[in-house]
Design a protein around this motif. Structure first.
Motif, PDB file in Angstrom:
ATOM      1  N   GLY A 169       0.820  -1.213   0.000  1.00 52.56           N
ATOM      2  CA  GLY A 169       0.000   0.000   0.000  1.00 52.56           C
ATOM      3  C   GLY A 169       0.849   1.255   0.000  1.00 52.56           C
ATOM      4  N   MET A 170       1.896   1.249   0.805  1.00 58.47           N
ATOM      5  CA  MET A 170       2.805   2.399   0.859  1.00 58.47           C
ATOM      6  C   MET A 170       3.543   2.586  -0.464  1.00 58.47           C
ATOM      7  N   LEU A 171       3.889   1.469  -1.128  1.00 54.79           N
ATOM      8  CA  LEU A 171       4.566   1.546  -2.420  1.00 54.79           C
ATOM      9  C   LEU A 171       3.677   2.223  -3.452  1.00 54.79           C
ATOM     10  N   ALA A 172       2.392   1.847  -3.465  1.00 55.82           N
ATOM     11  CA  ALA A 172       1.451   2.454  -4.413  1.00 55.82           C
ATOM     12  C   ALA A 172       1.303   3.951  -4.150  1.00 55.82           C
ATOM     13  N   VAL A 173       1.205   4.320  -2.884  1.00 52.98           N
ATOM     14  CA  VAL A 173       1.083   5.748  -2.529  1.00 52.98           C
ATOM     15  C   VAL A 173       2.350   6.507  -2.905  1.00 52.98           C
ATOM     16  N   PHE A 174       3.511   5.901  -2.618  1.00 55.50           N
ATOM     17  CA  PHE A 174       4.769   6.581  -2.923  1.00 55.50           C
ATOM     18  C   PHE A 174       4.950   6.769  -4.421  1.00 55.50           C
ATOM     19  N   CYS A 175       4.728   5.718  -5.203  1.00 55.64           N
ATOM     20  CA  CYS A 175       4.957   5.797  -6.656  1.00 55.64           C
ATOM     21  C   CYS A 175       4.103   6.887  -7.293  1.00 55.64           C
ATOM     22  N   THR A 176       2.848   6.968  -6.906  1.00 53.45           N
ATOM     23  CA  THR A 176       1.969   7.973  -7.501  1.00 53.45           C
ATOM     24  C   THR A 176       2.372   9.378  -7.096  1.00 53.45           C
ATOM     25  N   ASN A 177       2.622   9.581  -5.809  1.00 58.30           N
ATOM     26  CA  ASN A 177       2.935  10.931  -5.340  1.00 58.30           C
ATOM     27  C   ASN A 177       4.355  11.360  -5.684  1.00 58.30           C
ATOM     28  N   ALA A 178       5.298  10.412  -5.734  1.00 61.81           N
ATOM     29  CA  ALA A 178       6.674  10.751  -6.109  1.00 61.81           C
ATOM     30  C   ALA A 178       6.728  11.238  -7.548  1.00 61.81           C
ATOM     31  N   MET A 179       5.907  10.633  -8.420  1.00 58.07           N
ATOM     32  CA  MET A 179       5.818  11.093  -9.804  1.00 58.07           C
ATOM     33  C   MET A 179       5.218  12.489  -9.853  1.00 58.07           C
ATOM     34  N   ASN A 180       4.256  12.737  -8.989  1.00 61.62           N
ATOM     35  CA  ASN A 180       3.494  13.983  -9.041  1.00 61.62           C
ATOM     36  C   ASN A 180       4.284  15.188  -8.556  1.00 61.62           C
ATOM     37  N   ILE A 181       5.191  15.007  -7.596  1.00 65.59           N
ATOM     38  CA  ILE A 181       5.939  16.157  -7.089  1.00 65.59           C
ATOM     39  C   ILE A 181       7.180  16.460  -7.917  1.00 65.59           C
ATOM     40  N   LEU A 182       7.517  15.555  -8.847  1.00 64.52           N
ATOM     41  CA  LEU A 182       8.584  15.844  -9.815  1.00 64.52           C
ATOM     42  C   LEU A 182       7.893  16.111 -11.148  1.00 64.52           C
ATOM     43  N   ALA A 183       7.318  17.286 -11.275  1.00 61.72           N
ATOM     44  CA  ALA A 183       6.471  17.588 -12.424  1.00 61.72           C
ATOM     45  C   ALA A 183       6.390  19.102 -12.621  1.00 61.72           C
ATOM     46  N   GLY A 184       5.625  19.495 -13.646  1.00 68.22           N
ATOM     47  CA  GLY A 184       5.356  20.909 -13.862  1.00 68.22           C
ATOM     48  C   GLY A 184       6.125  21.555 -14.991  1.00 68.22           C
ATOM     49  N   VAL A 185       7.031  20.812 -15.620  1.00 68.66           N
ATOM     50  CA  VAL A 185       7.798  21.324 -16.757  1.00 68.66           C
ATOM     51  C   VAL A 185       7.456  20.467 -17.973  1.00 68.66           C
ATOM     52  N   ASN A 186       7.275  21.097 -19.114  1.00 69.95           N
ATOM     53  CA  ASN A 186       6.873  20.361 -20.321  1.00 69.95           C
ATOM     54  C   ASN A 186       7.737  19.124 -20.547  1.00 69.95           C
ATOM     55  N   GLY A 187       7.115  17.963 -20.593  1.00 69.71           N
ATOM     56  CA  GLY A 187       7.822  16.726 -20.914  1.00 69.71           C
ATOM     57  C   GLY A 187       8.358  15.950 -19.735  1.00 69.71           C
ATOM     58  N   VAL A 188       8.384  16.539 -18.551  1.00 68.86           N
ATOM     59  CA  VAL A 188       9.004  15.862 -17.408  1.00 68.86           C
ATOM     60  C   VAL A 188       8.177  14.672 -16.935  1.00 68.86           C
ATOM     61  N   GLU A 189       6.862  14.866 -16.773  1.00 68.48           N
ATOM     62  CA  GLU A 189       6.032  13.770 -16.285  1.00 68.48           C
ATOM     63  C   GLU A 189       6.070  12.585 -17.247  1.00 68.48           C
ATOM     64  N   THR A 190       5.885  12.874 -18.542  1.00 69.77           N
ATOM     65  CA  THR A 190       5.867  11.789 -19.530  1.00 69.77           C
ATOM     66  C   THR A 190       7.257  11.205 -19.740  1.00 69.77           C
ATOM     67  N   GLY A 191       8.277  12.054 -19.734  1.00 69.65           N
ATOM     68  CA  GLY A 191       9.640  11.590 -19.943  1.00 69.65           C
ATOM     69  C   GLY A 191      10.097  10.632 -18.868  1.00 69.65           C
ATOM     70  N   GLN A 192       9.831  10.973 -17.600  1.00 69.44           N
ATOM     71  CA  GLN A 192      10.241  10.060 -16.532  1.00 69.44           C
ATOM     72  C   GLN A 192       9.435   8.768 -16.584  1.00 69.44           C
ATOM     73  N   SER A 193       8.184   8.845 -17.052  1.00 69.27           N
ATOM     74  CA  SER A 193       7.368   7.642 -17.200  1.00 69.27           C
ATOM     75  C   SER A 193       7.974   6.706 -18.240  1.00 69.27           C
ATOM     76  N   VAL A 194       8.427   7.274 -19.363  1.00 68.10           N
ATOM     77  CA  VAL A 194       9.031   6.466 -20.424  1.00 68.10           C
ATOM     78  C   VAL A 194      10.321   5.813 -19.943  1.00 68.10           C
ATOM     79  N   ILE A 195      11.156   6.587 -19.259  1.00 68.37           N
ATOM     80  CA  ILE A 195      12.449   6.059 -18.818  1.00 68.37           C
ATOM     81  C   ILE A 195      12.279   4.978 -17.756  1.00 68.37           C
ATOM     82  N   ILE A 196      11.419   5.211 -16.767  1.00 69.45           N
ATOM     83  CA  ILE A 196      11.191   4.206 -15.725  1.00 69.45           C
ATOM     84  C   ILE A 196      10.533   2.964 -16.332  1.00 69.45           C
ATOM     85  N   GLY A 197       9.556   3.183 -17.219  1.00 67.02           N
ATOM     86  CA  GLY A 197       8.901   2.051 -17.868  1.00 67.02           C
ATOM     87  C   GLY A 197       9.871   1.220 -18.686  1.00 67.02           C
TER      88      GLY A 197
END
Length: 250
Positions: A10-38
């Motif tokens: 449960g903590m892993l699910a909460v961390f993964c979602t929120n950790a992605m969300n607080i490293l965001a706000g610049v064009n391409g960052v959210e999607t870019g980190q998703s591609v690299i981690i994936g």
């Protein structure tokens, strides 16, 4: 162990979602980190299948992550600067939950955290603001300079009495370690209080502290480079120094 495993999941699910969300706000960052981690997860799955380590579970994980990578690549084309699509919290939560699910179903929940090294650093760096030790503004995005078209550090400004316990000592420590730019302004006049200015504690602002004002597209490339370096470190730990970090690796 049984109950603790469910709590950890449960903590892993909460961390993964929120950790992605607080490293965001610049064009391409959210999607870019998703591609690299994936992509990192997919490579890890292939390696483990080739080594015949829990092959069935990693194959199932691979079935889930490959479509995610394909969709994220298509989205990245439109989310890259200048962005035509703004993903917001939706992608961050969807991507984070996807990573948590494939890690749990693939039985590599510990290794998954290695692919989140930049996000873990960003979370730890943000803790003073997230937990209210230092005042946290509503938005912590880099500041856009209309005159130059560049992004620079954004700052939180507050009076000393707005800090939580230990806030002053923490700021001095961050300043001493060069982890933050802190400015103390003495009170001026009869009514004006002393003011403290500190750059918002995110990895994006931390990068801007060293590289200076930067174009948004260039900043995204720097952040993605950090993510790739994090992946290299993750694989080095997982296959090179595994015995120093885990007794039993998952």
């Amino acid at each position: 162990k049984g109950v603790l495993v469910y709590i950890y999941m449960g903590m892993l699910a909460v961390f993964c979602t929120n950790a992605m969300n607080i490293l965001a706000g610049v064009n391409g960052v959210e999607t870019g980190q998703s591609v690299i981690i994936g992509t990192s997860i997919a490579v890890f799955n292939v390696i483990e299948i080739a080594r015949d380590q829990f092959a069935a579970k990693h194959l199932f994980s691979l079935y889930l992550i490959l479509p995610f990578i394909a969709v994220s690549l298509a989205l990245l084309r439109h989310n890259w600067y200048p962005s035509k699509v703004f993903v917001g919290d939706t992608l961050c939560y969807f991507a984070g939950m996807t990573f948590a699910v494939v890690a749990i179903l693939g039985s590599f929940s510990k290794t998954m955290l290695l692919f989140f090294i930049p996000q873990v650093f960003n979370f730890l760096y943000s803790v003073p603001q997230l937990f209210g030790i230092i005042p946290c503004p509503r938005h912590r995005l880099p500041k856009f300079d209309r005159a130059t078209g560049l992004l620079g550090m954004s700052y939180a400004k507050f009076s000393p009495d707005q800090m939580g316990p230990g806030g002053a000592a923490l700021l001095k420590t961050l300043s001493f370690l060069r982890l933050a730019k802190v400015e103390w302004s003495p009170p001026s006049g009869k009514e004006k209080k002393a003011e403290i200015s500190v750059n918002n504690l995110t990895i994006i602002n931390y990068l801007l502290k060293f590289i200076g004002p930067t174009h948004e597209r260039t900043l995204t490339i720097y952040i993605m480079t950090v993510q790739v370096v994090g992946t290299i470190i993750a694989f080095s730990i997982r296959y090179g120094f595994v015995r120093f970090f885990y007794d039993v690796v998952q």
